[in-house]
Design a protein around this motif. Structure first.
Motif, PDB file in Angstrom:
ATOM      1  N   VAL A 110      39.966  82.188  23.493  1.00  0.00           N
ATOM      2  CA  VAL A 110      40.607  82.151  22.177  1.00  0.00           C
ATOM      3  C   VAL A 110      41.997  81.518  22.243  1.00  0.00           C
ATOM      4  CG1 VAL A 110      41.518  83.575  20.293  1.00  0.00           C
ATOM      5  CG2 VAL A 110      39.312  84.145  21.340  1.00  0.00           C
ATOM      6  N   GLY A 111      42.749  81.838  23.286  1.00  0.00           N
ATOM      7  CA  GLY A 111      44.162  81.469  23.319  1.00  0.00           C
ATOM      8  C   GLY A 111      44.493  80.163  24.003  1.00  0.00           C
ATOM      9  N   ILE A 112      43.636  79.653  24.894  1.00  0.00           N
ATOM     10  CA  ILE A 112      43.942  78.438  25.653  1.00  0.00           C
ATOM     11  C   ILE A 112      43.003  77.318  25.213  1.00  0.00           C
ATOM     12  CG2 ILE A 112      44.148  77.412  27.944  1.00  0.00           C
ATOM     13  CD1 ILE A 112      46.172  79.614  27.397  1.00  0.00           C
ATOM     14  N   LYS A 113      43.580  76.269  24.678  1.00  0.00           N
ATOM     15  CA  LYS A 113      42.776  75.156  24.175  1.00  0.00           C
ATOM     16  C   LYS A 113      42.411  74.153  25.260  1.00  0.00           C
ATOM     17  CE  LYS A 113      43.086  76.961  20.134  1.00  0.00           C
ATOM     18  NZ  LYS A 113      41.893  77.694  19.612  1.00  0.00           N
ATOM     19  N   ASP A 114      43.297  73.955  26.226  1.00  0.00           N
ATOM     20  CA  ASP A 114      43.015  73.001  27.282  1.00  0.00           C
ATOM     21  C   ASP A 114      41.904  73.538  28.186  1.00  0.00           C
ATOM     22  OD1 ASP A 114      43.856  70.534  28.894  1.00  0.00           O
ATOM     23  OD2 ASP A 114      44.001  72.132  30.391  1.00  0.00           O
ATOM     24  N   SER A 115      40.793  72.804  28.268  1.00  0.00           N
ATOM     25  CA  SER A 115      39.615  73.314  28.969  1.00  0.00           C
ATOM     26  C   SER A 115      39.854  73.457  30.469  1.00  0.00           C
ATOM     27  CB  SER A 115      38.419  72.385  28.727  1.00  0.00           C
ATOM     28  OG  SER A 115      38.699  71.071  29.183  1.00  0.00           O
ATOM     29  N   THR A 116      40.613  72.531  31.062  1.00  0.00           N
ATOM     30  CA  THR A 116      40.864  72.619  32.504  1.00  0.00           C
ATOM     31  C   THR A 116      41.677  73.852  32.848  1.00  0.00           C
ATOM     32  OG1 THR A 116      40.798  70.205  32.733  1.00  0.00           O
ATOM     33  CG2 THR A 116      41.866  71.445  34.492  1.00  0.00           C
ATOM     34  N   THR A 117      42.749  74.061  32.098  1.00  0.00           N
ATOM     35  CA  THR A 117      43.595  75.233  32.335  1.00  0.00           C
ATOM     36  C   THR A 117      42.793  76.514  32.145  1.00  0.00           C
ATOM     37  OG1 THR A 117      45.540  74.020  31.574  1.00  0.00           O
ATOM     38  CG2 THR A 117      45.704  76.419  31.624  1.00  0.00           C
ATOM     39  N   ARG A 118      41.983  76.548  31.090  1.00  0.00           N
ATOM     40  CA  ARG A 118      41.178  77.735  30.806  1.00  0.00           C
ATOM     41  C   ARG A 118      40.146  77.988  31.903  1.00  0.00           C
ATOM     42  NH1 ARG A 118      39.230  76.225  26.134  1.00  0.00           N
ATOM     43  NH2 ARG A 118      37.289  75.398  27.019  1.00  0.00           N
ATOM     44  N   ASN A 119      39.449  76.948  32.342  1.00  0.00           N
ATOM     45  CA  ASN A 119      38.412  77.117  33.362  1.00  0.00           C
ATOM     46  C   ASN A 119      39.007  77.557  34.691  1.00  0.00           C
ATOM     47  OD1 ASN A 119      36.497  76.326  31.505  1.00  0.00           O
ATOM     48  ND2 ASN A 119      36.459  74.192  32.183  1.00  0.00           N
ATOM     49  N   VAL A 120      40.155  76.984  35.063  1.00  0.00           N
ATOM     50  CA  VAL A 120      40.820  77.376  36.308  1.00  0.00           C
ATOM     51  C   VAL A 120      41.164  78.866  36.273  1.00  0.00           C
ATOM     52  CG1 VAL A 120      42.996  77.162  37.597  1.00  0.00           C
ATOM     53  CG2 VAL A 120      41.715  75.108  36.948  1.00  0.00           C
ATOM     54  N   ALA A 121      41.716  79.328  35.153  1.00  0.00           N
ATOM     55  CA  ALA A 121      42.113  80.734  35.028  1.00  0.00           C
ATOM     56  C   ALA A 121      40.899  81.659  35.090  1.00  0.00           C
ATOM     57  CB  ALA A 121      42.881  80.947  33.733  1.00  0.00           C
ATOM     58  N   ILE A 122      39.801  81.274  34.440  1.00  0.00           N
ATOM     59  CA  ILE A 122      38.608  82.126  34.424  1.00  0.00           C
ATOM     60  C   ILE A 122      37.987  82.219  35.814  1.00  0.00           C
ATOM     61  CG2 ILE A 122      36.236  82.309  33.557  1.00  0.00           C
ATOM     62  CD1 ILE A 122      37.241  81.226  30.886  1.00  0.00           C
ATOM     63  N   ILE A 123      37.942  81.098  36.526  1.00  0.00           N
ATOM     64  CA  ILE A 123      37.382  81.134  37.880  1.00  0.00           C
ATOM     65  C   ILE A 123      38.239  82.013  38.785  1.00  0.00           C
ATOM     66  CG2 ILE A 123      36.777  79.760  39.907  1.00  0.00           C
ATOM     67  CD1 ILE A 123      36.222  77.427  37.996  1.00  0.00           C
ATOM     68  N   TYR A 124      39.558  81.904  38.642  1.00  0.00           N
ATOM     69  CA  TYR A 124      40.429  82.790  39.420  1.00  0.00           C
ATOM     70  C   TYR A 124      40.124  84.256  39.126  1.00  0.00           C
ATOM     71  CZ  TYR A 124      43.770  79.662  41.760  1.00  0.00           C
ATOM     72  OH  TYR A 124      44.364  78.759  42.603  1.00  0.00           O
ATOM     73  N   LEU A 125      39.859  84.574  37.854  1.00  0.00           N
ATOM     74  CA  LEU A 125      39.566  85.963  37.486  1.00  0.00           C
ATOM     75  C   LEU A 125      38.314  86.495  38.193  1.00  0.00           C
ATOM     76  CD1 LEU A 125      40.284  86.265  33.647  1.00  0.00           C
ATOM     77  CD2 LEU A 125      41.426  87.472  35.507  1.00  0.00           C
ATOM     78  N   LEU A 126      37.372  85.612  38.486  1.00  0.00           N
ATOM     79  CA  LEU A 126      36.150  86.057  39.167  1.00  0.00           C
ATOM     80  C   LEU A 126      36.431  86.635  40.544  1.00  0.00           C
ATOM     81  CD1 LEU A 126      33.702  83.144  38.222  1.00  0.00           C
ATOM     82  CD2 LEU A 126      33.856  85.421  37.182  1.00  0.00           C
ATOM     83  N   THR A 127      37.615  86.342  41.101  1.00  0.00           N
ATOM     84  CA  THR A 127      38.001  86.903  42.399  1.00  0.00           C
ATOM     85  C   THR A 127      38.071  88.420  42.344  1.00  0.00           C
ATOM     86  OG1 THR A 127      39.380  84.929  42.673  1.00  0.00           O
ATOM     87  CG2 THR A 127      39.689  86.683  44.267  1.00  0.00           C
ATOM     88  N   LEU A 128      38.229  88.989  41.163  1.00  0.00           N
ATOM     89  CA  LEU A 128      38.375  90.438  41.043  1.00  0.00           C
ATOM     90  C   LEU A 128      37.147  91.188  41.560  1.00  0.00           C
ATOM     91  CD1 LEU A 128      40.055  90.695  37.510  1.00  0.00           C
ATOM     92  CD2 LEU A 128      41.149  90.859  39.756  1.00  0.00           C
ATOM     93  N   ILE A 129      35.967  90.569  41.482  1.00  0.00           N
ATOM     94  CA  ILE A 129      34.755  91.260  41.941  1.00  0.00           C
ATOM     95  C   ILE A 129      34.770  91.447  43.457  1.00  0.00           C
ATOM     96  CG2 ILE A 129      32.247  91.143  42.098  1.00  0.00           C
ATOM     97  CD1 ILE A 129      33.218  91.883  39.353  1.00  0.00           C
ATOM     98  N   PRO A 130      34.894  90.385  44.264  1.00  0.00           N
ATOM     99  CA  PRO A 130      34.973  90.640  45.712  1.00  0.00           C
ATOM    100  C   PRO A 130      36.218  91.410  46.116  1.00  0.00           C
ATOM    101  CG  PRO A 130      35.383  88.315  45.219  1.00  0.00           C
ATOM    102  CD  PRO A 130      34.870  88.945  43.955  1.00  0.00           C
ATOM    103  N   SER A 131      37.321  91.229  45.386  1.00  0.00           N
ATOM    104  CA  SER A 131      38.551  91.962  45.716  1.00  0.00           C
ATOM    105  C   SER A 131      38.365  93.464  45.562  1.00  0.00           C
ATOM    106  CB  SER A 131      39.713  91.489  44.838  1.00  0.00           C
ATOM    107  OG  SER A 131      40.041  90.146  45.116  1.00  0.00           O
ATOM    108  N   ALA A 132      37.501  93.866  44.625  1.00  0.00           N
ATOM    109  CA  ALA A 132      37.291  95.295  44.385  1.00  0.00           C
ATOM    110  C   ALA A 132      36.668  95.993  45.580  1.00  0.00           C
ATOM    111  CB  ALA A 132      36.409  95.488  43.150  1.00  0.00           C
ATOM    112  N   VAL A 133      35.921  95.245  46.410  1.00  0.00           N
ATOM    113  CA  VAL A 133      35.260  95.866  47.563  1.00  0.00           C
ATOM    114  C   VAL A 133      35.933  95.495  48.878  1.00  0.00           C
ATOM    115  CG1 VAL A 133      33.037  96.069  46.405  1.00  0.00           C
ATOM    116  CG2 VAL A 133      33.561  93.975  47.652  1.00  0.00           C
TER     117      VAL A 133
END
Length: 468
Positions: free
Chosen positions: A102-125
């Motif tokens: 919703v908040g980030i219009k630039d697709s590259t910036t948005r995709n980079v941030a979302i992929i970084y967020l996926l790190t939370l799954i392995p980080s949890a274990v």
């Protein structure tokens, strides 16, 4: 070799290797992507840092303290910490991705941030908190090195031009997965050796509530640290964000000192608290002497070397990062010194005081960041971070004085004045001969700072007794 020097050697080597590998990765990516690309990555890592706040909720620190105390079955403890972290990680990824769409219009910036967020799954274990509490430093060290090696290899093989920017967070996820798998395998071996079996998760909400004070403290700390990246990315240029980001990455490399200190000191101070206030006060005072002298000595060397480091390693585009870095060194020094107060309070089960100190520091930080003054953001942010650590220090030291006696003037302020004098002495020489000046500063600074902080012969004997 005694356990302490073996732990220090293992942990320092792993942290140093991990930070050097990370440093190489940053240098490689900076040369491939330039300041604008580094700015985009800085925004993504800031989003990940904010997501980690909600996913962790103070649970790793709580788990380390419980593991060090040894008052709970390991399987029960792992499940008690692991289950809420996984739940919170998934929830954070879903909510964070929605906000970014919703908040980030630039697709590259948005995709980079979302992929970084996926790190939370392995980080949890990732069970680094468990092995820290158990003082299994070698296992902890090997896991960190493996994760960083995986990250660096993925970066080198996947990133070759500016269009490959999305592969940098992919590499970060891969590094987290590698570390998680290694530590989980080590945990399974530990279970077989002890003859234990995994139990079902229990107490999800109770554990989350128990970690809330530490989670709030982490929230405040990371909001402050990552805010400049978000603020610059939104209200300045990607190039400016990249200049600041590279300077801050070098500070992160230097904070290996703080990481090693935390890993070793926190379990030890938790044990000292159980032994009584006399033992706690003695260990705190002796530690503060060495920490003050060491942090200030490293800071002096970093400032003197900064003008040569950035153009040589990152390229001429990042020459301006050296000035930013010099201001950030003050933040580094205060961070390391403050860690002595932070983990003493947490080890003494005074985490609410620690959280309050960060809240006060956060007020000072934002007051500086929003000052209507004609100062570049790249310099205003280090000043705000310094104010944040200073205000936090004032609150923590005042609270700690009600528990144990403190000698702040001799342990901190005299060494700071000594460091300022040494910098004034060495800076003109550095411009004429950088390398000779660094060598002389290395030889002279640490003994003088140790003397200024009150290190005595018996302190050195005690240090030698622990290591020899």
């Amino acid at each position: 070799m005694k356990p302490l020097p073996r732990h220090v050697l293992s942990l320092t080597s792993s942290e140093l290797m991990g930070r050097i590998l990370s440093f190489f990765a940053v240098a490689y990516v900076a040369r491939k992507l330039g300041p604008a690309g580094m700015g985009t990555l800085a925004f993504g890592t800031a989003i990940l840092a904010y997501g980690s706040i909600f996913a962790d909720a103070g649970l790793p620190i709580l788990g380390t303290r419980s593991a060090a105390a040894g008052d709970e079955d390991l399987n029960s403890l792992v499940k008690r910490i692991l289950s809420p972290r996984l739940f919170l990680s998934v929830a954070t990824i879903v909510a964070g991705s929605a906000v970014l769409f919703v908040g980030i219009k630039d697709s590259t910036t948005r995709n980079v941030a979302i992929i970084y967020l996926l790190t939370l799954i392995p980080s949890a274990v990732i069970l680094d908190w468990l092995f820290q509490g158990l003082k299994s430093i070698t296992t902890l060290a090997m896991g960190r090195i493996l994760g960083m090696v995986a990250y660096l290899l993925f970066v080198i093989f996947l990133v070759s031009e500016k269009g490959d920017i999305v592969f940098v967070p992919v590499a970060w996820v891969a590094g987290a997965i590698a570390q998680a798998l290694f530590l989980w395998t080590a945990y399974r071996r530990l279970n077989r050796a002890r003859g234990q079996t995994l139990t079902s998760p229990r107490g999800l909400w109770g554990t989350i509530q128990q970690g809330v004070p530490l989670g709030i403290a982490t929230l405040i700390s990371q909001v402050v640290i990552q805010f400049p990246f978000i603020y610059m990315a939104l209200f300045s240029s990607a190039r400016i964000t990249g200049i600041y980001s590279v300077a801050f990455r070098v500070i992160v490399l230097m904070l290996i000192v703080d990481r090693v200190f935390y890993t070793l000191f926190f379990p030890a101070i938790s044990e000292s608290f159980k032994e009584g206030m006399v033992s706690l006060a003695r260990k705190f005072d002796r530690t503060l002497k060495f920490v003050s002298a060491g942090a200030l000595g490293v800071g002096i060397l970093a400032i003197l070397a900064s003008r040569s480091i950035f153009p040589a390693i990152f390229g001429s585009e990042f020459t301006d990062s050296s000035a930013v870095f010099q201001f950030l060194v003050v933040y580094f020094i205060l961070t390391v010194i403050n860690s002595t107060f932070t983990f003493t309070l947490i080890g003494a089960e005074k985490e609410i005081v620690y959280t309050r100190s960060l809240a006060v520091g956060g007020v000072g930080f934002f007051a500086i960041m929003f000052l209507p003054v004609p100062v570049p953001l790249t310099l205003l942010a280090p000043l705000a971070l310094t104010v944040f650590q200073t205000f936090s220090f004032m609150v923590m030291s005042r609270a700690l004085q009600t528990i144990i006696p403190l000698s702040l003037f001799r342990r901190i302020f005299v060494p700071i004045l000594t460091a300022i004098g040494l910098l004034l002495l060495f800076t003109p020489w550095e411009r004429e001969g950088p390398l000779p000046t660094l060598v002389v500063a290395l030889i002279v600074s640490f003994p003088l700072l140790a003397f200024a902080s009150g290190v005595k012969r018996e302190d050195l004997h005690e240090l030698r007794r622990l290591f020899v």
